[in-house]
Design a protein around this motif. Structure first.
Motif, PDB file in Angstrom:
ATOM      1  N   VAL B  13       0.916  -1.407  -0.476  1.00 54.99           N
ATOM      2  CA  VAL B  13       0.015   0.371  -0.065  1.00 54.99           C
ATOM      3  C   VAL B  13       0.657   1.273   0.060  1.00 54.99           C
ATOM      4  N   SER B  14       0.560   2.291  -0.267  1.00 57.88           N
ATOM      5  CA  SER B  14       0.968   3.680  -0.570  1.00 57.88           C
ATOM      6  C   SER B  14       0.418   4.169   0.776  1.00 57.88           C
ATOM      7  N   GLU B  15       1.538   5.248   1.335  1.00 56.86           N
ATOM      8  CA  GLU B  15       1.939   5.920   3.033  1.00 56.86           C
ATOM      9  C   GLU B  15      -0.280   6.322   2.596  1.00 56.86           C
ATOM     10  N   GLY B  16       0.160   6.581   3.674  1.00 60.13           N
ATOM     11  CA  GLY B  16      -1.881   7.147   3.257  1.00 60.13           C
ATOM     12  C   GLY B  16      -2.647   6.864   3.437  1.00 60.13           C
ATOM     13  N   ALA B  17      -3.115   5.734   2.870  1.00 62.48           N
ATOM     14  CA  ALA B  17      -3.755   4.413   2.419  1.00 62.48           C
ATOM     15  C   ALA B  17      -4.498   3.511   3.327  1.00 62.48           C
ATOM     16  N   LEU B  18      -5.538   3.198   2.429  1.00 61.19           N
ATOM     17  CA  LEU B  18      -5.810   1.883   3.319  1.00 61.19           C
ATOM     18  C   LEU B  18      -5.197   0.708   3.878  1.00 61.19           C
ATOM     19  N   VAL B  19      -5.727   0.306   5.214  1.00 58.60           N
ATOM     20  CA  VAL B  19      -4.478  -1.258   4.891  1.00 58.60           C
ATOM     21  C   VAL B  19      -5.716  -2.167   5.280  1.00 58.60           C
ATOM     22  N   LEU B  20      -5.739  -2.794   4.922  1.00 57.75           N
ATOM     23  CA  LEU B  20      -6.206  -4.491   5.106  1.00 57.75           C
ATOM     24  C   LEU B  20      -6.124  -5.807   4.523  1.00 57.75           C
ATOM     25  N   LEU B  21      -6.019  -6.618   5.488  1.00 56.14           N
ATOM     26  CA  LEU B  21      -5.490  -7.686   5.418  1.00 56.14           C
ATOM     27  C   LEU B  21      -6.465  -8.831   6.110  1.00 56.14           C
ATOM     28  N   ARG B  22      -6.864  -9.545   5.392  1.00 56.15           N
ATOM     29  CA  ARG B  22      -7.375 -10.799   5.604  1.00 56.15           C
ATOM     30  C   ARG B  22      -7.652 -11.913   5.629  1.00 56.15           C
ATOM     31  N   CYS B  23      -8.652 -12.055   7.041  1.00 60.03           N
ATOM     32  CA  CYS B  23      -8.250 -13.760   7.725  1.00 60.03           C
ATOM     33  C   CYS B  23      -9.317 -14.276   7.802  1.00 60.03           C
ATOM     34  N   ASN B  24      -9.470 -15.383   7.327  1.00 61.56           N
ATOM     35  CA  ASN B  24     -10.514 -16.729   7.710  1.00 61.56           C
ATOM     36  C   ASN B  24     -10.319 -17.270   8.881  1.00 61.56           C
ATOM     37  N   HIS B  75     -10.772  -9.833   9.673  1.00 67.75           N
ATOM     38  CA  HIS B  75      -9.810  -8.711   8.835  1.00 67.75           C
ATOM     39  C   HIS B  75      -9.679  -7.266  10.425  1.00 67.75           C
ATOM     40  N   LEU B  76      -8.306  -7.460   9.423  1.00 61.70           N
ATOM     41  CA  LEU B  76      -7.426  -6.749  10.021  1.00 61.70           C
ATOM     42  C   LEU B  76      -7.454  -5.208   9.259  1.00 61.70           C
ATOM     43  N   THR B  77      -7.920  -4.214   9.657  1.00 62.40           N
ATOM     44  CA  THR B  77      -7.941  -3.199   9.328  1.00 62.40           C
ATOM     45  C   THR B  77      -6.532  -1.713   9.756  1.00 62.40           C
ATOM     46  N   LYS B  78      -6.830  -0.746   8.472  1.00 64.21           N
ATOM     47  CA  LYS B  78      -6.366   0.639   9.049  1.00 64.21           C
ATOM     48  C   LYS B  78      -6.514   1.322   8.541  1.00 64.21           C
ATOM     49  N   PRO B  79      -7.740   3.129   8.922  1.00 62.79           N
ATOM     50  CA  PRO B  79      -7.931   3.831   7.557  1.00 62.79           C
ATOM     51  C   PRO B  79      -6.089   3.991   6.691  1.00 62.79           C
ATOM     52  N   SER B  80      -4.891   4.260   7.570  1.00 67.79           N
ATOM     53  CA  SER B  80      -3.780   5.026   7.054  1.00 67.79           C
ATOM     54  C   SER B  80      -2.846   4.558   7.371  1.00 67.79           C
ATOM     55  N   ALA B  81      -1.825   4.295   6.574  1.00 68.88           N
ATOM     56  CA  ALA B  81      -0.882   3.295   6.695  1.00 68.88           C
ATOM     57  C   ALA B  81       0.444   4.234   7.250  1.00 68.88           C
ATOM     58  N   GLN B 108      -0.656 -18.334   7.569  1.00 65.61           N
ATOM     59  CA  GLN B 108       0.602 -18.421   7.414  1.00 65.61           C
ATOM     60  C   GLN B 108       1.350 -16.801   7.373  1.00 65.61           C
ATOM     61  N   GLY B 109       0.931 -16.240   7.429  1.00 64.64           N
ATOM     62  CA  GLY B 109       1.224 -14.336   7.341  1.00 64.64           C
ATOM     63  C   GLY B 109       1.627 -13.608   6.551  1.00 64.64           C
ATOM     64  N   THR B 110       1.388 -12.366   6.701  1.00 61.39           N
ATOM     65  CA  THR B 110       1.149 -11.168   5.611  1.00 61.39           C
ATOM     66  C   THR B 110       1.923 -10.643   5.830  1.00 61.39           C
ATOM     67  N   ILE B 111       2.937 -10.348   4.680  1.00 65.22           N
ATOM     68  CA  ILE B 111       3.833  -8.882   4.788  1.00 65.22           C
ATOM     69  C   ILE B 111       3.331  -7.652   4.062  1.00 65.22           C
ATOM     70  N   LEU B 112       3.445  -6.974   5.198  1.00 67.50           N
ATOM     71  CA  LEU B 112       2.552  -5.276   4.419  1.00 67.50           C
ATOM     72  C   LEU B 112       4.112  -4.490   4.035  1.00 67.50           C
ATOM     73  N   THR B 113       3.947  -4.054   3.103  1.00 67.26           N
ATOM     74  CA  THR B 113       4.761  -3.131   2.498  1.00 67.26           C
ATOM     75  C   THR B 113       4.321  -2.015   2.509  1.00 67.26           C
ATOM     76  N   VAL B 114       5.219  -1.504   3.122  1.00 62.97           N
ATOM     77  CA  VAL B 114       4.068   0.141   2.737  1.00 62.97           C
ATOM     78  C   VAL B 114       5.009   1.790   1.654  1.00 62.97           C
ATOM     79  N   HIS B 115       4.958   1.957   0.501  1.00 62.89           N
ATOM     80  CA  HIS B 115       5.824   2.921  -0.265  1.00 62.89           C
ATOM     81  C   HIS B 115       5.408   4.118   0.146  1.00 62.89           C
ATOM     82  N   PRO B 116       6.729   4.903  -0.481  1.00 62.88           N
ATOM     83  CA  PRO B 116       5.794   6.619   0.412  1.00 62.88           C
ATOM     84  C   PRO B 116       4.996   6.689  -1.412  1.00 62.88           C
TER      85      PRO B 116
END
Lengths: 115, 116
Positions: B13-24, B75-81, B108-116
């Protein structure tokens, strides 16, 4: 207070050797768990101690693995006749008691490499 | 037996964008659900947990998750990365009773990358 500590942080050994991995839980925590995390995977449960006794060792992969917690505090995970497939990060966690909703506090892990 | 599936091993995701990581999850009995974060060379840190109280759970660092029984999701969320959110995230389930004793079953895990 100090968190969960694990030693060594890294261990390199040769196939067939014996290794011991140590976990120091948070003081006063009666519940202690060992997990194994292989590359690219989530942690997998190995064994659970409540006090000195292993209440659940259903996750130990085979009889080369065993763990002890003789005084209800420090725990040692022991692996005999190591194999290359044992290479992983071994995580220890402790909790106030073994309950499904209690937080487990994790140590930084021991990275085991079997050559 | 219970299990966890995390959709997407990598999320960018871009910095400032919504983060959504899914879990079932899958569980035959009411579950307790957790999200942990793992920074490089550090232990797992609890972000938040669901223990059958409020279905919307707020955690540390601005993260939150919603338990949806009908969808068996958490699911895990954050409004602004933020750049500092870059890490690996694990969803985990635990159940009460039997020989569970609180042992966690992880995705199994989710790797979150945040780019400028």
């Amino acid at each position: 207070g100090a968190g969960v500590s694990q030693t060594p942080s890294n261990k390199v050994t040769e196939k067939g050797k014996y290794v011991e991995l140590r976990c120091d839980p948070i003081s006063g925590h009666t519940a202690l768990y060992w997990y194994r995390q292989s590359l690219g995977q989530g942690p997998e449960f190995l064994i659970y101690f409540q006090g000195t006794g292993a209440a659940d060792d259903s996750g130990l992969p085979n009889d080369r693995f065993f763990a002890v917690r003789p005084e209800g505090s420090v725990s040692t995970l022991k692996i005999q006749r190591t194999e290359r497939g044992d290479s992983a990060v071994y995580l220890c966690a402790s909790g106030a008691r073994g309950s499904s909703y209690n937080e487990q506090f994790f140590g930084p892990g021991t990275r085991l490499t079997v050559l | 037996a219970q299990s966890v599936t995390q959709l997407g091993s990598h999320v960018s995701v871009s910095e400032g964008a919504l983060v959504l990581l899914r879990c079932n999850y899958s569980s035959s009995v009411p579950p307790y659900l957790f999200w942990y974060v793992q920074y490089p060379n550090q232990g797992l840190q609890l972000l938040l947990k669901y223990t059958s109280a409020a279905t919307l759970v707020k955690g540390i660092n601005g993260f939150e998750a919603e338990f949806k029984k009908s969808e068996t999701s958490f699911h895990l969320t954050k409004p602004s990365a933020h750049m500092s959110d870059a890490a690996e995230y694990f969803c985990a389930v635990s159940v009460e009773g039997g020989t569970s004793y609180g042992k966690l079953t992880f995705g199994q895990g989710t790797i979150l990358t945040v780019h400028p």
